[in-house]
Write a protein that holds these residues in place. Structure first.
Motif, mmCIF file in Angstrom:
data_model
loop_
_atom_site.group_PDB
_atom_site.id
_atom_site.type_symbol
_atom_site.label_atom_id
_atom_site.label_comp_id
_atom_site.label_asym_id
_atom_site.label_seq_id
_atom_site.Cartn_x
_atom_site.Cartn_y
_atom_site.Cartn_z
ATOM 1 N N GLY A 134 1.723 6.896 7.713
ATOM 2 C CA GLY A 134 0.765 6.036 7.250
ATOM 3 C C GLY A 134 0.607 4.853 8.466
ATOM 4 N N SER A 235 0.389 -1.433 3.918
ATOM 5 C CA SER A 235 -0.382 -0.435 3.291
ATOM 6 C C SER A 235 0.131 0.284 2.142
ATOM 7 C CB SER A 235 -1.269 0.188 4.216
ATOM 8 O OG SER A 235 -0.380 1.309 4.750
ATOM 9 N N SER A 236 -0.544 0.813 0.995
ATOM 10 C CA SER A 236 0.004 1.701 -0.017
ATOM 11 C C SER A 236 0.276 2.849 0.669
ATOM 12 C CB SER A 236 -1.106 1.905 -0.981
ATOM 13 O OG SER A 236 -2.171 2.330 -0.516
ATOM 14 N N GLU A 237 -0.367 3.641 1.669
ATOM 15 C CA GLU A 237 0.072 4.819 2.321
ATOM 16 C C GLU A 237 1.384 4.750 2.895
ATOM 17 O OE1 GLU A 237 -4.249 7.119 3.425
ATOM 18 O OE2 GLU A 237 -3.130 5.637 4.845
ATOM 19 N N THR A 238 1.588 3.613 3.690
ATOM 20 C CA THR A 238 2.850 3.645 4.273
ATOM 21 C C THR A 238 3.980 3.360 3.677
ATOM 22 O OG1 THR A 238 1.890 2.629 6.509
ATOM 23 C CG2 THR A 238 4.177 2.200 6.395
ATOM 24 N N ILE A 239 3.650 2.588 2.372
ATOM 25 C CA ILE A 239 4.854 2.296 1.436
ATOM 26 C C ILE A 239 5.324 3.696 0.953
ATOM 27 C CG2 ILE A 239 5.229 1.263 -0.817
ATOM 28 C CD1 ILE A 239 3.637 -1.201 0.240
ATOM 29 N N TYR A 240 4.298 4.252 0.332
ATOM 30 C CA TYR A 240 4.657 5.691 -0.328
ATOM 31 C C TYR A 240 5.315 6.627 0.800
ATOM 32 C CZ TYR A 240 3.868 10.055 -2.657
ATOM 33 O OH TYR A 240 4.014 11.438 -2.924
ATOM 34 N N ALA A 241 4.767 6.846 1.845
ATOM 35 C CA ALA A 241 5.350 7.687 2.869
ATOM 36 C C ALA A 241 6.972 7.152 3.347
ATOM 37 C CB ALA A 241 4.674 7.588 4.419
ATOM 38 N N SER A 243 8.849 5.388 1.165
ATOM 39 C CA SER A 243 9.772 5.694 0.087
ATOM 40 C C SER A 243 9.801 7.218 -0.240
ATOM 41 C CB SER A 243 8.933 5.468 -1.363
ATOM 42 O OG SER A 243 9.574 5.817 -2.305
ATOM 43 N N SER A 244 9.008 8.115 0.291
ATOM 44 C CA SER A 244 9.291 9.621 0.390
ATOM 45 C C SER A 244 10.246 10.119 1.248
ATOM 46 C CB SER A 244 7.990 10.368 0.395
ATOM 47 O OG SER A 244 6.906 9.910 -0.570
ATOM 48 N N SER A 247 13.781 8.943 0.084
ATOM 49 C CA SER A 247 14.093 10.064 -0.987
ATOM 50 C C SER A 247 14.538 11.268 -0.431
ATOM 51 C CB SER A 247 12.880 10.076 -1.942
ATOM 52 O OG SER A 247 12.725 8.676 -2.492
#
Length: 250
Positions: A134, A235-241, A243-244, A247
């Protein structure tokens, strides 16, 4: 120096070793600061004629330490430590040589764009995975890579984020010469020592002539990328990336 960056000088060559093998030489803020300090010292040390950087343990660098970057995203001002390193790296006056084994990922790949010579083993692999996280390209790679390989190839490398093998990287002009696995350090050191025997002022002036036409553009690219990179961290994209990614590691 950081516990994970060691510095030695051999026959006029400053050797900077990324020494965090258990983490594939992922670079932390402390390591950035140590590298910055070492390059600043070397630039004014007349006994140092060239600098060699390489990664211990069969990997050059897996890039930024993602665990640390999760915390940096909460305090993005700490990115100034990384930007300071990139500014010093891009303006370094003496010959800079890299010896690459294994993976050179993210900043581990983009810092190679600032080196004067890159020697790599046939098993070396480069990757620019910023978009996958992201983020956007950094270290002036959005300027330097298209200049080296053209826009289409740069777009493919920076946006699709696919791994670039050593032979492909050599054909693209990202690597000077290939060697056998395990030999990158010695081959890079031999080139650095050869350069160190040449007339010092003539070498320095030659590097300056080669880099001067693009130096302002490189610095502008660093600032432009740094501003957008900082914004993307939250950004939400980077936070999600991130986190993934973490994980999957667990």
């Amino acid at each position: 120096m950081s516990d994970f960056v060691t510095e030695t000088v051999e026959s006029g060559v400053q050797i900077l070793s990324l020494n965090r093998a258990d983490k594939k030489n992922a670079i932390t803020l402390d390591m950035y600061q140590a590298l910055t300090d070492a390059l600043i010292r070397a630039d004014t040390d007349e006994t140092i004629k060239a600098t060699l950087i390489y990664g211990v343990g069969g990997e050059f660098s897996s890039g930024n330490d993602i665990n640390e970057f999760v915390h940096i995203a909460q305090k993005p001002d700490k990115l100034s430590i990384i930007l300071s390193f990139l500014k010093v790296l891009s303006a370094y006056k003496k010959p800079l040589i890299a010896g690459v084994e294994g993976r050179a990922v993210g900043v581990g790949a983009t810092l190679l764009l600032h080196c004067d010579m890159v020697l790599a083993s046939r098993e070396a692999r480069l990757q620019f995975p910023f978009v996958q996280l992201g983020l956007v390209p950094e270290a002036a790679s959005s300027y330097l890579l298209p200049r080296l390989v053209g826009h289409p190839k740069a777009f493919e490398a920076l946006v699709l984020c696919e791994v670039i093998g050593a032979e492909q990287a050599e054909n693209m002009g990202l690597i000077n010469h290939l060697c056998e696995t395990g030999e990158a350090y010695q081959v890079a050191l031999s080139y650095a020592q050869k350069i160190a025997t040449l007339p010092v002022e003539a070498v320095a002036l030659s590097k300056k002539l080669l880099k001067s036409p693009t130096q302002d553009d490189v610095q502008n690219a660093l600032l432009r990328e740094g501003r957008i990179f900082k914004e993307r961290l939250s950004s939400s994209e980077t936070i999600y990336a991130f986190s993934s990614f973490l994980s999957r590691k667990k």
